[in-house]
Design a protein around this motif. Structure first.
Motif, mmCIF file in Angstrom:
data_model
loop_
_atom_site.group_PDB
_atom_site.id
_atom_site.type_symbol
_atom_site.label_atom_id
_atom_site.label_comp_id
_atom_site.label_asym_id
_atom_site.label_seq_id
_atom_site.Cartn_x
_atom_site.Cartn_y
_atom_site.Cartn_z
ATOM 1 N N GLU A 84 11.771 0.253 -9.391
ATOM 2 C CA GLU A 84 12.052 -0.612 -8.249
ATOM 3 C C GLU A 84 11.437 -0.064 -6.967
ATOM 4 O OE1 GLU A 84 16.162 -2.817 -8.900
ATOM 5 O OE2 GLU A 84 16.391 -0.651 -9.192
ATOM 6 N N CYS A 85 10.647 0.976 -7.092
ATOM 7 C CA CYS A 85 9.842 1.494 -5.979
ATOM 8 C C CYS A 85 10.684 1.952 -4.791
ATOM 9 C CB CYS A 85 8.812 0.458 -5.522
ATOM 10 S SG CYS A 85 7.622 -0.004 -6.775
ATOM 11 N N ASN A 89 0.805 -1.223 0.000
ATOM 12 C CA ASN A 89 0.000 0.000 0.000
ATOM 13 C C ASN A 89 0.836 1.271 0.000
ATOM 14 O OD1 ASN A 89 -2.455 -1.397 0.021
ATOM 15 N ND2 ASN A 89 -2.436 -1.591 2.243
ATOM 16 N N ILE A 90 1.988 1.258 0.660
ATOM 17 C CA ILE A 90 2.746 2.499 0.814
ATOM 18 C C ILE A 90 4.002 2.569 -0.060
ATOM 19 C CG2 ILE A 90 1.882 2.846 3.149
ATOM 20 C CD1 ILE A 90 4.576 1.939 4.225
ATOM 21 N N ILE A 91 4.384 1.442 -0.691
ATOM 22 C CA ILE A 91 5.562 1.454 -1.566
ATOM 23 C C ILE A 91 5.187 1.103 -3.004
ATOM 24 C CG2 ILE A 91 7.844 0.470 -1.995
ATOM 25 C CD1 ILE A 91 8.118 -0.092 0.973
ATOM 26 N N GLU A 92 4.503 -0.031 -3.194
ATOM 27 C CA GLU A 92 4.205 -0.504 -4.560
ATOM 28 C C GLU A 92 3.043 0.220 -5.221
ATOM 29 O OE1 GLU A 92 1.748 -3.659 -6.974
ATOM 30 O OE2 GLU A 92 1.388 -2.946 -4.928
ATOM 31 N N LYS A 93 1.928 0.360 -4.519
ATOM 32 C CA LYS A 93 0.716 0.910 -5.130
ATOM 33 C C LYS A 93 0.897 2.340 -5.643
ATOM 34 C CE LYS A 93 -4.176 1.845 -4.176
ATOM 35 N NZ LYS A 93 -5.252 1.744 -3.157
ATOM 36 N N PRO A 94 1.521 3.260 -4.888
ATOM 37 C CA PRO A 94 1.674 4.620 -5.420
ATOM 38 C C PRO A 94 2.446 4.664 -6.739
ATOM 39 C CG PRO A 94 2.107 4.594 -3.062
ATOM 40 C CD PRO A 94 2.013 3.165 -3.496
ATOM 41 N N VAL A 95 3.453 3.822 -6.873
ATOM 42 C CA VAL A 95 4.243 3.811 -8.108
ATOM 43 C C VAL A 95 3.441 3.210 -9.247
ATOM 44 C CG1 VAL A 95 6.348 2.943 -9.191
ATOM 45 C CG2 VAL A 95 6.403 3.715 -6.814
ATOM 46 N N LEU A 96 2.708 2.147 -8.968
ATOM 47 C CA LEU A 96 1.893 1.536 -10.021
ATOM 48 C C LEU A 96 0.856 2.521 -10.546
ATOM 49 C CD1 LEU A 96 0.734 -2.055 -10.326
ATOM 50 C CD2 LEU A 96 -0.998 -0.279 -10.556
ATOM 51 N N LEU A 97 0.204 3.242 -9.655
ATOM 52 C CA LEU A 97 -0.789 4.233 -10.095
ATOM 53 C C LEU A 97 -0.133 5.363 -10.881
ATOM 54 C CD1 LEU A 97 -3.063 4.437 -6.920
ATOM 55 C CD2 LEU A 97 -3.639 3.409 -9.125
ATOM 56 N N VAL A 151 -4.274 -3.754 -19.196
ATOM 57 C CA VAL A 151 -4.135 -4.988 -18.409
ATOM 58 C C VAL A 151 -3.191 -4.689 -17.261
ATOM 59 C CG1 VAL A 151 -3.430 -7.403 -18.392
ATOM 60 C CG2 VAL A 151 -4.534 -6.444 -20.429
ATOM 61 N N VAL A 152 -3.621 -5.026 -16.068
ATOM 62 C CA VAL A 152 -2.811 -4.762 -14.879
ATOM 63 C C VAL A 152 -2.714 -6.040 -14.055
ATOM 64 C CG1 VAL A 152 -4.785 -3.972 -13.504
ATOM 65 C CG2 VAL A 152 -2.491 -3.173 -12.926
ATOM 66 N N SER A 153 -1.607 -6.206 -13.373
ATOM 67 C CA SER A 153 -1.448 -7.347 -12.471
ATOM 68 C C SER A 153 -0.504 -6.946 -11.351
ATOM 69 C CB SER A 153 -0.895 -8.568 -13.217
ATOM 70 O OG SER A 153 -0.796 -9.675 -12.346
ATOM 71 N N ARG A 154 -0.921 -7.226 -10.125
ATOM 72 C CA ARG A 154 -0.127 -6.832 -8.964
ATOM 73 C C ARG A 154 0.342 -8.064 -8.202
ATOM 74 N NH1 ARG A 154 -3.096 -2.610 -5.298
ATOM 75 N NH2 ARG A 154 -0.984 -2.520 -4.397
ATOM 76 N N PHE A 181 2.548 -4.230 -14.659
ATOM 77 C CA PHE A 181 2.515 -5.284 -13.638
ATOM 78 C C PHE A 181 3.653 -5.119 -12.639
ATOM 79 C CE2 PHE A 181 5.299 -7.189 -16.864
ATOM 80 C CZ PHE A 181 6.293 -7.808 -16.116
ATOM 81 N N SER A 182 3.427 -5.676 -11.464
ATOM 82 C CA SER A 182 4.450 -5.718 -10.423
ATOM 83 C C SER A 182 4.714 -7.163 -10.042
ATOM 84 C CB SER A 182 4.016 -4.925 -9.189
ATOM 85 O OG SER A 182 2.855 -5.493 -8.605
#
Length: 244
Positions: A213-214, A30-38, A113-116, A144-145
């Motif tokens: 790499e977030c 929530n605090i490292i990966e998601k902000p970068v993906l968005l 297409v997205v994948s987390r 994707f991540s």
């Protein structure tokens, strides 16, 4: 032999433990990966989006709130499908209960297409990438991540309890199956190097537009101690790709 694919999430204890861990406010997802993906994601307003490994559907709720015209979640776990259906409702939404490898994609149906955090659980990733490519409209985006390869290379560090203060990177160029102890179960992951992910994307026909790499951002952390700890090793690897 560890759980493969989504099977671990249909073990009730594991399922509940995972949701509590995954959806806590300080979760690295929530605090490292998601902000970068968005940040990488195209505007979704009016777009048709498919989410591979949609889990409980909460990210789908975010995409719907951002204006996606249609959302399809693909999920192999029965428990996760039930959660996603409850969270998302039925308006311009479909949740498909199937392993991602068996997903029957419709040609040129999706804008995005997205994948987390799913593809490191999949052995036949070339097959999945080909399906993704076929499912997308010309000019569509694929983001994707995955768990960073420095973490999937060796599972020795994962076997340690408590907050880790050091990590072992070993057998990095020996790709393939790994068994990770996690939440009192054992799960099967597939290690690939960063180069191998890049080559698989290219072989499927995509152009890679960005890679992240977030690096942690201080504003998302409540405590300096945790922020400093997360500076030590990357947890995530993200690709933003385009069908041209």
């Amino acid at each position: 032999m560890g759980h493969k694919g989504a099977s671990a999430y249909d073990q009730e204890r594991f399922f509940e433990s995972f949701l509590a861990r995954r959806n806590r406010s300080e979760s690295p997802n929530n605090i490292i990966e998601k902000p970068v993906l968005l940040e990488l994601l195209d505007p979704v307003v009016g777009k048709r989006v498919v989410d591979l490994g949609c889990g409980d559907g909460l990210f789908g709720c975010d995409l719907k709130e951002r204006g996606a015209s249609y959302y399809e979640g693909v999920e192999g776990s029965r428990n996760m499908v039930q959660k996603a259906e409850g969270n998302l409702g039925e308006s311009n939404v479909a949740i498909v209960h199937t392993p991602i490898e068996e997903w029957q994609s419709r040609k040129e149906s999706f804008d995005i297409v997205v994948s987390r955090m799913v593809f490191h659980y999949i052995e036949n990733l070339p097959l999945v990438f080909r399906k993704v490519y076929e499912s997308m409209k010309e000019g569509g985006q694929f983001v994707f991540s995955v768990q960073h390869p420095v973490l999937t290379s060796s599972m020795e560090s994962a076997a340690k309890s408590g907050k880790r203060s050091s990590w072992l990177v070993d057998d990095y160029f020996r790709s393939g199956e790994r068994q990770e102890p996690w939440l009192e179960e054992e799960v099967t992951k597939y290690h690939r190097t960063m180069e191998q992910y890049f080559q698989l994307i290219k072989q499927a026909g995509f152009a890679v537009e960005d890679l992240r790499e977030c690096e942690p951002r201080r504003e998302y952390f409540k405590k300096d101690e945790e922020y400093d700890r997360r500076q030590r090793i990357p947890l995530f690897l993200l690709f933003a790709c385009r069908k041209s």
